[in-house]
Motif scaffolding. Structure first.
Motif, PDB file in Angstrom:
ATOM      1  N   PHE A 110       0.760  -1.221   0.000  1.00 60.51           N
ATOM      2  CA  PHE A 110       0.000   0.000   0.000  1.00 60.51           C
ATOM      3  C   PHE A 110       0.797   1.280   0.000  1.00 60.51           C
ATOM      4  CE2 PHE A 110      -4.607   0.169   1.292  1.00 60.51           C
ATOM      5  CZ  PHE A 110      -4.899  -0.086  -0.013  1.00 60.51           C
ATOM      6  N   THR A 169     -11.117   9.617   6.499  1.00 55.23           N
ATOM      7  CA  THR A 169     -10.261   8.637   7.172  1.00 55.23           C
ATOM      8  C   THR A 169     -10.735   8.357   8.604  1.00 55.23           C
ATOM      9  OG1 THR A 169      -8.744  10.428   7.744  1.00 55.23           O
ATOM     10  CG2 THR A 169      -8.201   9.106   5.804  1.00 55.23           C
ATOM     11  N   GLY A 170     -11.683   9.128   9.073  1.00 57.34           N
ATOM     12  CA  GLY A 170     -12.381   8.821  10.324  1.00 57.34           C
ATOM     13  C   GLY A 170     -11.508   8.527  11.532  1.00 57.34           C
ATOM     14  N   GLY A 171     -10.322   9.101  11.586  1.00 57.47           N
ATOM     15  CA  GLY A 171      -9.482   8.914  12.766  1.00 57.47           C
ATOM     16  C   GLY A 171      -8.301   7.980  12.554  1.00 57.47           C
ATOM     17  N   LEU A 172      -8.228   7.394  11.368  1.00 51.29           N
ATOM     18  CA  LEU A 172      -7.160   6.418  11.142  1.00 51.29           C
ATOM     19  C   LEU A 172      -5.784   7.074  11.070  1.00 51.29           C
ATOM     20  CD1 LEU A 172      -6.546   3.432  10.797  1.00 51.29           C
ATOM     21  CD2 LEU A 172      -6.835   3.711   8.324  1.00 51.29           C
ATOM     22  N   ASN A 189      -4.809   7.491  14.538  1.00 46.99           N
ATOM     23  CA  ASN A 189      -4.519   6.169  15.089  1.00 46.99           C
ATOM     24  C   ASN A 189      -3.125   5.698  14.660  1.00 46.99           C
ATOM     25  OD1 ASN A 189      -5.050   2.950  14.074  1.00 46.99           O
ATOM     26  ND2 ASN A 189      -5.122   3.432  16.241  1.00 46.99           N
ATOM     27  N   GLY A 249     -16.924   5.710  -0.026  1.00 39.86           N
ATOM     28  CA  GLY A 249     -17.847   4.793  -0.691  1.00 39.86           C
ATOM     29  C   GLY A 249     -18.433   3.778   0.260  1.00 39.86           C
ATOM     30  N   THR A 293      -7.972  10.175  -7.253  1.00 41.31           N
ATOM     31  CA  THR A 293      -9.123   9.273  -7.243  1.00 41.31           C
ATOM     32  C   THR A 293      -8.641   7.843  -7.362  1.00 41.31           C
ATOM     33  OG1 THR A 293     -10.516  10.938  -8.282  1.00 41.31           O
ATOM     34  CG2 THR A 293     -11.299   8.667  -8.367  1.00 41.31           C
ATOM     35  N   LEU A 294      -9.055   7.026  -6.421  1.00 45.74           N
ATOM     36  CA  LEU A 294      -8.658   5.623  -6.412  1.00 45.74           C
ATOM     37  C   LEU A 294      -9.698   4.860  -5.608  1.00 45.74           C
ATOM     38  CD1 LEU A 294      -6.673   3.280  -6.754  1.00 45.74           C
ATOM     39  CD2 LEU A 294      -5.484   4.086  -4.734  1.00 45.74           C
ATOM     40  N   ARG A 339     -10.788   1.261  -4.282  1.00 48.41           N
ATOM     41  CA  ARG A 339     -10.540  -0.171  -4.079  1.00 48.41           C
ATOM     42  C   ARG A 339     -11.455  -0.713  -3.000  1.00 48.41           C
ATOM     43  NH1 ARG A 339      -3.902  -0.460  -4.282  1.00 48.41           N
ATOM     44  NH2 ARG A 339      -3.726  -0.201  -6.534  1.00 48.41           N
ATOM     45  N   ARG A 357     -14.326   0.561   0.221  1.00 49.23           N
ATOM     46  CA  ARG A 357     -14.298   1.494   1.347  1.00 49.23           C
ATOM     47  C   ARG A 357     -13.081   1.317   2.258  1.00 49.23           C
ATOM     48  NH1 ARG A 357     -17.879   4.773   3.812  1.00 49.23           N
ATOM     49  NH2 ARG A 357     -17.509   5.228   6.012  1.00 49.23           N
ATOM     50  N   LEU A 393     -10.180  -0.143   1.959  1.00 54.54           N
ATOM     51  CA  LEU A 393      -8.870   0.143   1.380  1.00 54.54           C
ATOM     52  C   LEU A 393      -8.748   1.603   0.969  1.00 54.54           C
ATOM     53  CD1 LEU A 393      -8.385  -3.137  -0.628  1.00 54.54           C
ATOM     54  CD2 LEU A 393      -7.396  -2.494   1.547  1.00 54.54           C
ATOM     55  N   ILE A 425      -9.940   4.071   2.644  1.00 56.32           N
ATOM     56  CA  ILE A 425      -9.604   4.757   3.896  1.00 56.32           C
ATOM     57  C   ILE A 425      -8.133   4.518   4.237  1.00 56.32           C
ATOM     58  CG2 ILE A 425     -10.018   4.773   6.395  1.00 56.32           C
ATOM     59  CD1 ILE A 425     -13.011   4.127   5.702  1.00 56.32           C
ATOM     60  N   TYR A 462      -5.698   3.618   2.202  1.00 52.57           N
ATOM     61  CA  TYR A 462      -4.794   4.203   1.212  1.00 52.57           C
ATOM     62  C   TYR A 462      -4.685   5.704   1.409  1.00 52.57           C
ATOM     63  CZ  TYR A 462      -2.299   5.009  -3.076  1.00 52.57           C
ATOM     64  OH  TYR A 462      -1.332   5.377  -3.979  1.00 52.57           O
ATOM     65  N   ARG A 496      -6.119   5.766 -14.619  1.00 50.63           N
ATOM     66  CA  ARG A 496      -7.006   6.173 -13.527  1.00 50.63           C
ATOM     67  C   ARG A 496      -6.229   6.806 -12.377  1.00 50.63           C
ATOM     68  NH1 ARG A 496     -10.012   1.976 -10.450  1.00 50.63           N
ATOM     69  NH2 ARG A 496      -9.940   0.663 -12.310  1.00 50.63           N
ATOM     70  N   PHE A 497      -5.055   6.262 -12.077  1.00 52.91           N
ATOM     71  CA  PHE A 497      -4.237   6.877 -11.009  1.00 52.91           C
ATOM     72  C   PHE A 497      -3.433   8.036 -11.570  1.00 52.91           C
ATOM     73  CE2 PHE A 497      -3.663   2.180  -9.582  1.00 52.91           C
ATOM     74  CZ  PHE A 497      -5.005   2.114  -9.266  1.00 52.91           C
ATOM     75  N   THR A 546      -6.959   5.656  22.798  1.00 62.91           N
ATOM     76  CA  THR A 546      -7.276   4.920  21.570  1.00 62.91           C
ATOM     77  C   THR A 546      -6.972   5.738  20.315  1.00 62.91           C
ATOM     78  OG1 THR A 546      -9.573   5.633  21.811  1.00 62.91           O
ATOM     79  CG2 THR A 546      -9.024   3.426  22.611  1.00 62.91           C
ATOM     80  N   GLY A 547      -6.646   7.004  20.501  1.00 62.20           N
ATOM     81  CA  GLY A 547      -6.103   7.825  19.422  1.00 62.20           C
ATOM     82  C   GLY A 547      -6.882   7.839  18.120  1.00 62.20           C
ATOM     83  N   GLY A 548      -8.197   7.657  18.175  1.00 58.67           N
ATOM     84  CA  GLY A 548      -9.000   7.734  16.955  1.00 58.67           C
ATOM     85  C   GLY A 548      -9.465   6.375  16.437  1.00 58.67           C
ATOM     86  N   LEU A 549      -9.019   5.299  17.094  1.00 55.20           N
ATOM     87  CA  LEU A 549      -9.380   3.973  16.587  1.00 55.20           C
ATOM     88  C   LEU A 549     -10.866   3.665  16.765  1.00 55.20           C
ATOM     89  CD1 LEU A 549      -8.309   1.477  15.179  1.00 55.20           C
ATOM     90  CD2 LEU A 549      -7.794   0.490  17.421  1.00 55.20           C
ATOM     91  N   ALA A 570     -13.311   5.886  16.544  1.00 53.77           N
ATOM     92  CA  ALA A 570     -13.943   6.581  15.408  1.00 53.77           C
ATOM     93  C   ALA A 570     -13.690   5.818  14.122  1.00 53.77           C
ATOM     94  CB  ALA A 570     -13.391   8.000  15.301  1.00 53.77           C
ATOM     95  N   ASN A 571     -12.478   5.331  13.959  1.00 54.80           N
ATOM     96  CA  ASN A 571     -12.132   4.585  12.755  1.00 54.80           C
ATOM     97  C   ASN A 571     -12.989   3.326  12.612  1.00 54.80           C
ATOM     98  OD1 ASN A 571      -9.884   2.137  11.979  1.00 54.80           O
ATOM     99  ND2 ASN A 571     -10.397   3.680  10.436  1.00 54.80           N
ATOM    100  N   THR A 601     -16.565   4.370  11.715  1.00 50.17           N
ATOM    101  CA  THR A 601     -16.705   4.893  10.351  1.00 50.17           C
ATOM    102  C   THR A 601     -16.288   3.867   9.298  1.00 50.17           C
ATOM    103  OG1 THR A 601     -14.494   5.878  10.485  1.00 50.17           O
ATOM    104  CG2 THR A 601     -16.369   7.298  11.029  1.00 50.17           C
TER     105      THR A 601
END
Lengths: 407, 407
Positions: free
Chosen positions: A210, A276-279, A282, A352, A381-382, A384, A386, A388, A390, A392, B100-101, B276-279, B281-282, B285
């Motif tokens: 990744f 990325t919702g906190g990742l 994290n 997505g 735009t990529l 793969r 939901r 992945l 997040i 990526y 695409r990329f 948990t540093g955002g995990l 939420a992750n 989500t």
């Protein structure tokens, strides 16, 4: 050889083999093959025949429990043509273990002290199933329990030292170079000439994951002095070609490398995250000691929170939408102020499967970086799926953060 | 068969085999053996001979990259006595991927479109290396890339359906019950009588993972009608025994179950996270459509952010410290207000390795839940190393959230 139906059903991921492979490589033993077989006498026996045909050392884990489905010990006794005999020290050890946890000892656990007569017993401090060392027609067979921490302790305390004295081992050296921001094939193209010029005893492997590629040089002893030094001496030429993409010349993670940069420059960091919702937070906080430089994050999934907590202008959201470089830039700048950090990164995208618009397909991702002097953003735009997307995007913003901190 | 030196050196843990084993078991195919071999033509060839001697189907992953160390395709062409030929659709696909990329396509990637003439190409939507299906003397050989997400997509979209039509597979039915909050052995005790009374053709497996246990019933066809219905009919008796711990009677995640509860009750959620540093939420989500109920989070690693953004009282921090139920409660209540959500959960703890105090060892974790009517908190101590401490705390707070939403 890892033994157990649960491995074949995929109910358990075999992490023992990787651990053994790493430790064996360190002492210069090359793993020829890894096999996972079921708890069936015939299949274990066949696997033993094959293993000894291809290797001088056969390490086994699993199938040593007290329950009916665990056969390894009986198969080994039959395989080496000997009886199971009681091993007093093991019996004492097992009894003491149960005493220590003051639990009553189930009868079945006495069976743990039965071992094939021809083996040398390796004390398993952590559990009831002893390790067993056999030498048979020039091949070493070692049987260890499948419980990872018991196996690890046995490997380190008993097996590896014995192997080093039993064999004259040619050292193997590994040099790992961590890169990020360039794909495997693009990387390969840039360093093709360097790779072709590698000495015969040094092999290069690409280990992509990744958005980051680990380059592993494996050097086998060629009789000349200082193999490690000669391998390190290959790196300057590599740096000339891909220096900008190298984030470490040792086994580490991108988030740890970012942490080192932040500490070195005495900067604090925070994140503003939508898709990325906190990742990202994290990943940054997965590094021990990250509290030195990581202050916090605002995960702004809802637009209301983007405006209220990050100070994104409603006009910006109206004009460009939440998924735009403009919004990402204001998120990063807002996070810097609201979190009171030196550097902030932001993500906004469509993970997505839903949420696509005519102009913004699923996988549209916007990243931004702000450090007070400059705000940098990019969009890509990529898609793969939901999860992945997040992952990526998180990887991409960490790469961006590292490159801007380093540059 | 998983192919790659990185597996033998233990630099990568083989998770592909476990995934394939699980999926194959579901369609009634039993995995006979798992082998990991190096990127060497001779060893791959030997392994192919052995594999076909013991199985009707040989699945391979790895060694399909565009770089020099990847040999699988060439070995397979030689093994099946055919040439490598250009597969136009794959070439187009590869070119489109790079478009695409919007990245320039390195020449080497054209090689990805070369496939052994005798194979049936399986389109790899997610990557450049195509899957390949061979039939040779009654044995099916399938080669897939080693990148897990590419392999998984190929397995699900292409390989499993083809295997089901190619072989007459005895139907196997699975019923999965997801539980959380009770350990494996405690669970086993509560349902021992139920388990003993299961029909002969139904087997129960405990699949534990971190504070949650998946119960999987596997039913093999016994000639009687409606096996699925008869398996479902076993569940009411199970609910009587462990209903409070069951969060789903289908394959799902705790975060998805939480999402269903929130949607059903029309509630929004947010988190306030320290250790948990955002995990958390992750995890929340990671569920598609979570933007319906998840508004956002404040990751407050630094105490200043706990007070400034979450409104934790400095007096509370001074009196009880950041890692305390009192602080966690104020974090949860603060998050409810600042994020404008119906329900909020909070975490504060010492993930380690550093940060311990005389009264608070590494692994001390405080959780809190606030929904306006009530604020609930709990504290526990469990140290399994930083990464697992963070994961376990995240799991624990999600279990707490689910139980309080459901109860």
């Amino acid at each position: 050889m890892t033994i157990g139906d649960e491995l074949l059903y995929g109910q358990v991921v075999d992490t023992n083999s990787a651990f053994m492979g790493q430790e064996l490589a360190k002492i210069g033993l090359r793993v020829r093959q890894i096999s996972s077989v079921s708890d069936r006498a015939d299949e274990i026996t066949t696997a033993l025949d094959l293993a000894r045909s291809r290797a001088q050392v056969v390490l086994m884990t699993g199938g040593l429990g007290p329950t009916k489905d665990d056969l390894t010990k009986h198969v080994l006794a039959r395989y080496f043509g000997c009886e199971l005999v009681l091993h007093e020290p093991t019996l004492e050890h097992v009894i003491n273990l149960f005493k220590r946890f003051n639990r009553p000892m189930p009868e079945s656990n006495k069976l743990q002290a039965l071992v094939p007569a021809s083996c040398q017993v390796l004390l398993n401090k952590g559990g009831t199933a002893p390790g067993m060392w056999f030498e048979h027609e020039g091949t070493v067979f070692v049987s260890m329990p499948g419980v990872p921490f018991e196996m690890k302790q046995l490997m380190i305390d008993e097996v590896l030292p014995r192997l080093q004295t039993r064999f004259q081992l040619r050292p193997i050296e590994h040099v790992v170079v961590m890169t990020a921001g360039l794909g495997e094939s693009a990387l390969a193209e840039k360093i093709a000439d360097w790779e072709d010029a590698l000495p015969a005893n040094v092999k290069l492997a690409y280990l992509p994951s990744f958005g980051s590629v680990r380059l592993r040089l494996t050097g086998t002893d060629d009789g000349q002095p200082d193999l490690p030094g000669r391998m390190r001496a290959l790196l300057p030429a590599l740096r000339e070609r891909i220096g900008a993409y190298i984030f470490a010349e040792e086994e580490t993670t991108l988030e740890a490398a970012v942490g080192e940069l932040l500490k070195a420059r005495g900067l604090t960091v925070g994140t503003a995250e939508s898709c990325t919702g906190g990742l990202v937070a994290n990943r940054l906080t997965s590094v021990p000691g990250s509290s030195q430089y990581f202050m916090g994050s605002i995960v702004a999934y809802d637009n209301r929170i983007k405006t209220e907590l990050l100070g994104v202008q409603p006009a910006t959201l109206a004009a460009h939408g939440a998924v735009s470089e403009e919004t990402a830039r204001e998120m990063a700048e807002g996070a810097r102020q609201r979190l009171g950090v030196d550097v902030a990164v932001a993500t906004s995208g469509i993970a997505g499967p839903g949420g696509a618009t005519p102009t913004k397909p699923v996988g549209t991702m916007c990243l931004a970086y702000a450090d007070g002097q400059r705000t940098v953003s990019r969009q890509f735009t990529l898609d793969r799926g939901r999860a992945l997307n997040i992952e990526y995007t998180t990887q991409a913003v960490l790469i961006m953060l590292r490159q801007l901190l380093a540059g």
